[in-house]
Design a protein around this motif. Structure first.
Motif, short mmCIF file in Angstrom:
data_model
loop_
_atom_site.label_atom_id
_atom_site.label_comp_id
_atom_site.label_asym_id
_atom_site.label_seq_id
_atom_site.Cartn_x
_atom_site.Cartn_y
_atom_site.Cartn_z
N UNK A 30 8.92 7.18 12.60
CA UNK A 30 9.88 8.10 12.64
C UNK A 30 11.09 8.19 11.44
N UNK A 86 7.58 -1.37 3.60
CA UNK A 86 6.60 -2.03 3.00
C UNK A 86 6.87 -2.83 2.07
N UNK A 110 0.97 4.01 11.04
CA UNK A 110 0.05 3.13 11.75
C UNK A 110 -0.15 3.92 12.94
N UNK A 111 -1.00 3.55 13.90
CA UNK A 111 -1.33 4.20 15.24
C UNK A 111 -0.37 4.07 16.23
N UNK A 112 0.49 3.17 16.04
CA UNK A 112 1.57 2.76 17.23
C UNK A 112 2.87 2.84 16.33
N UNK A 113 3.93 3.03 17.40
CA UNK A 113 5.28 3.22 16.70
C UNK A 113 6.18 1.93 16.90
N UNK A 114 5.77 1.11 16.09
CA UNK A 114 6.06 -0.32 15.56
C UNK A 114 7.70 -0.17 15.43
N UNK A 161 2.12 9.01 19.56
CA UNK A 161 1.41 8.46 20.53
C UNK A 161 2.24 7.33 21.44
N UNK A 180 0.83 -1.09 -0.08
CA UNK A 180 -0.01 -0.01 -0.09
C UNK A 180 1.06 1.22 -0.17
N UNK A 202 5.16 -1.00 21.56
CA UNK A 202 3.70 -1.20 21.02
C UNK A 202 3.51 -2.59 20.59
N UNK A 209 -5.16 -3.70 4.96
CA UNK A 209 -4.09 -4.15 5.13
C UNK A 209 -3.76 -5.59 5.73
N UNK A 222 -5.54 5.03 20.18
CA UNK A 222 -4.82 4.87 21.46
C UNK A 222 -5.89 5.62 22.45
N UNK A 224 7.52 10.03 21.12
CA UNK A 224 7.02 10.01 19.52
C UNK A 224 5.58 9.66 19.50
N UNK A 237 1.93 5.01 5.08
CA UNK A 237 0.99 5.88 5.90
C UNK A 237 1.45 5.60 7.35
N UNK A 285 -4.21 -3.93 14.03
CA UNK A 285 -4.18 -2.52 14.38
C UNK A 285 -3.58 -1.74 12.81
N UNK A 286 -3.18 -2.57 11.99
CA UNK A 286 -2.69 -2.00 10.71
C UNK A 286 -4.15 -1.31 9.99
N UNK A 297 -7.47 0.99 16.00
CA UNK A 297 -6.51 1.80 15.58
C UNK A 297 -6.20 2.90 16.29
N UNK A 306 2.78 0.64 26.91
CA UNK A 306 3.65 0.79 25.66
C UNK A 306 4.86 1.61 25.82
#
Lengths: 260, 352
Positions: free
Chosen positions: A138, A148, A87-91, B351, A82, B294, B244, B107, B349, A85, B239-240, B105, B289
């Motif tokens: 980041x 990706x 994602x909601x969490x900083x993996x 959330x 894709x 996460x 996806x 927090x 960083x 973009x 959560x993606x 998705x 977290x």
């Protein structure tokens, strides 16, 4: 691997957005989709990926109808890239790539040593091992796009599908990502990508499909299909196709707008 | 040479990272135990650590009681159940909150997003109105919690649209509906007897916990937590986002249903024995977290451990802060809101 679409029709709810689409893609081919906004490129991708239901026709993989395949089985054959973009969490980058292993894991399993090795291989293929421990949210947009692609490679698919994956990238990163894509095709993957730039089709694709109002306008070799007349008809603008002789390259064609 | 040295330092740094991780794991596991030992002597009826140890040991070894019988009652009938309930509810709400934050998705989501708490509150108010007694209140609260989320699910599945968004909207709708129902019951309830009972129940408290309540809540909470714990790595993928996750091979519809079923079971069971206790399910996952990152593989166990320690500590405050019990739900909000602000301000960083 041979992906074949036969007279495919699809859309949302009762609306049909694409109809009578037929095409064949095999190992090592790069098929580039060109078409104006709303011509059905994304709908076609979602249909191939099984995200929306077929309204008519058939999708065959090596001759087998895939409409009843479970999600995990599909994902072991097709990888989707894709647009990058947040994602909601900083993996961590490595964790993002490891998520590409989902289809190979049992429901209660987490990635193990072998999955880690596959993910690292995918990361190395794209020369981004320096990003492995960075935080995905980041890094730059171009780096994210490469991550990706690595995630899709970690799926170990036979076919990669990219929906305008370069459109948010700067000039240099666009070329970088596309040259990676070409290299993956040389390694034997089949690739279907959508683009807004006729040049991408001319430079990187082995086959091009022009889509207009949800139907195939033409399908064939890039240098035969990406023509001044076809682009005029597709986008309603005047362009010139220029041939350039570059030392050490085959004949290169580029598309330039005509000034008025 | 240079390459070898570089590789050496790389394995070294990896080893240290692994070592740090080990220590963090040990510290997090020790946390609830330490808080537990710290909390036991606290309360109206002071018990010295020595007395406590002897009483506990007497359960296993034949020691002749040298302490007043009241002390034993306090330990086994009052204090121990209450502490266990606090830890159970804290862990439960943190688990449900963490799972929901991944699934939506977002927090900012807490376990009551689909109406579980509002439904449970309504059920309790209804039971108090009809003078059904403690068991009646718990059963009614639990069932109405499940009913509210069931209605949310039924409503959302009738609309063909972005499934996650529709779920949230349907949840808000059901939450509002059941809260209005609760208000209506309060309005018609006897203002000298029933109304205060309903109001206090809604504020949330563990003051009246009996040993039986712990057992009652333990079963549904375990049944709900176990699948979430086993499937926790997949919550990352969920959560993606819908498309996806599906293109990565995840059956999102099924996993979402499991998450909702489990979280609802957990939340309704917790609310049924403790009343409304807000903010725990929201801030504990954030705190976890911040500490372990996460990835749900580490996040969920961390949230469970921190959640149990946190609610036990807050319940200590409820017990000893003033001569009158402070409702737990009020304390969790008073502590939770500024704590959340602190987490946001210190987020390294985006959330945390």
């Amino acid at each position: 691997m041979r992906l074949e679409l036969k007279e495919v029709a699809s859309g949302y709810g009762h609306r049909t957005l694409i109809r009578r689409i037929s095409l064949v893609v095999t190992d090592g081919e790069v098929l580039c989709l060109l078409g104006p906004n709303g011509s059905g490129k994304t709908t076609l991708f979602k249909t191939i990926l099984g995200l929306i239901r077929l309204q008519g026709g058939q999708i065959l993989l090596d001759g087998e109808d895939i409409s009843r395949w479970p999600r995990a089985r599909l994902a072991r054959v097709m990888g989707y890239i894709p647009q990058a973009h947040n994602p909601p969490f900083p993996y961590r980058v490595l964790d993002v790539v490891l998520m590409g292993r989902t289809a190979h894991l049992g429901p209660t399993a987490a990635p193990g040593r072998e999955d880690m090795a596959v993910a690292r291989r995918a990361i190395n293929t794209l020369n981004i091992s320096h990003l492995e421990d960075r935080i995905y949210t980041e890094i730059s947009g171009g780096e994210r796009q490469l991550v990706l692609i690595a995630r899709a490679l970690a799926q170990e698919p036979r076919l990669l599908i990219m929906d305008e994956a370069t459109s948010a990238l700067d000039f240099g990163n666009q070329l970088l990502v596309l040259s990676h894509i070409k290299r993956l095709a040389q390694m034997g993957l089949a690739i279907i990508m959508a683009s807004h730039f006729p040049d991408h089709a001319l430079l990187y694709a082995s086959k091009v499909m022009l889509l207009k109002k949800g139907q195939v306008y033409s399908l064939g070799r890039p240098e035969e299909m990406v023509t001044e007349e076809n682009l005029k008809s597709l986008y309603g603008v005047d362009v010139k196709i220029i041939r350039a002789e570059l030392p050490g390259c085959n004949e290169t064609r580029v598309c330039v707008p005509v000034c008025r | 040479m240079a390459v070898a040295r570089k590789q050496g330092s790389l394995t070294n740094s990896l080893a240290t990272a692994e070592g740090n991780y080990r220590w963090r794991e040990i510290a997090l596991t020790a946390l609830p135990l330490l808080v537990f030992l710290f909390s036991f002597p606290l309360g109206r009826y002071p018990i010295s650590p020595g007395q406590l140890l002897t009483i506990l040991a007497a359960k296993v070894f034949p020691i002749a009681p040298t302490w007043p019988a009241t002390l034993e009652t306090v330990v086994f009938q009052v204090r121990l159940p209450r502490m266990l309930a606090a830890m159970l509810v804290g862990a439960a709400l943190a688990t449900a909150g963490a799972a929901y934050q991944g699934m939506f998705k977002n927090p900012l989501v807490s376990p009551d997003i689909l109406g579980a708490s509002a439904g449970a509150g309504f059920g309790a108010a209804l039971a108090i109105y009809f003078s059904l007694g403690v068991v009646g209140i718990q059963v009614s609260s639990f069932l109405f919690g499940l009913l509210a989320v069931g209605l949310t699910w039924a409503l959302s599945s009738r609309i063909r649209h972005d499934p996650v968004l529709i779920l949230v909207l349907a949840g808000i709708l059901m939450g509002t509906l059941f809260s209005s129902g609760t208000s209506l019951i309060k309005y018609v309830a006897d203002p000298y007897d029933k109304l205060p009972a309903i109001t206090f129940w809604l504020m949330g408290s563990l003051a009246a916990i009996a040993p039986r309540d712990v057992w009652t809540a333990l079963v549904p909470i375990l049944v709900g937590t176990l699948p979430l714990y086993l499937l926790r790595w997949r919550l990352n993928v969920l959560s993606l986002g819908e498309e996806e996750a599906r293109s990565l091979g995840l059956d999102t519809g099924r996993l979402r249903l499991i998450v909702i079923l489990c979280s609802t079971l957990i939340t309704a069971a917790s609310v049924a024995i403790s009343g409304m206790i807000g903010w725990v399910g929201l801030i504990i996952p954030h705190l976890a977290r911040m500490l372990v990152g996460p990835n749900y593989r580490e996040l969920l166990p961390a949230a469970i451990l921190i959640g149990s320690a946190y609610l036990l500590l807050v319940d200590d405050l409820a017990r000893v802060l003033t001569s009158v019990e402070i409702p737990l739900g009020i304390l969790t909000s008073i502590i939770g809101a500024p704590f959340f602000l602190y987490l946001l301000l210190n987020a390294r960083r985006g959330w945390v």
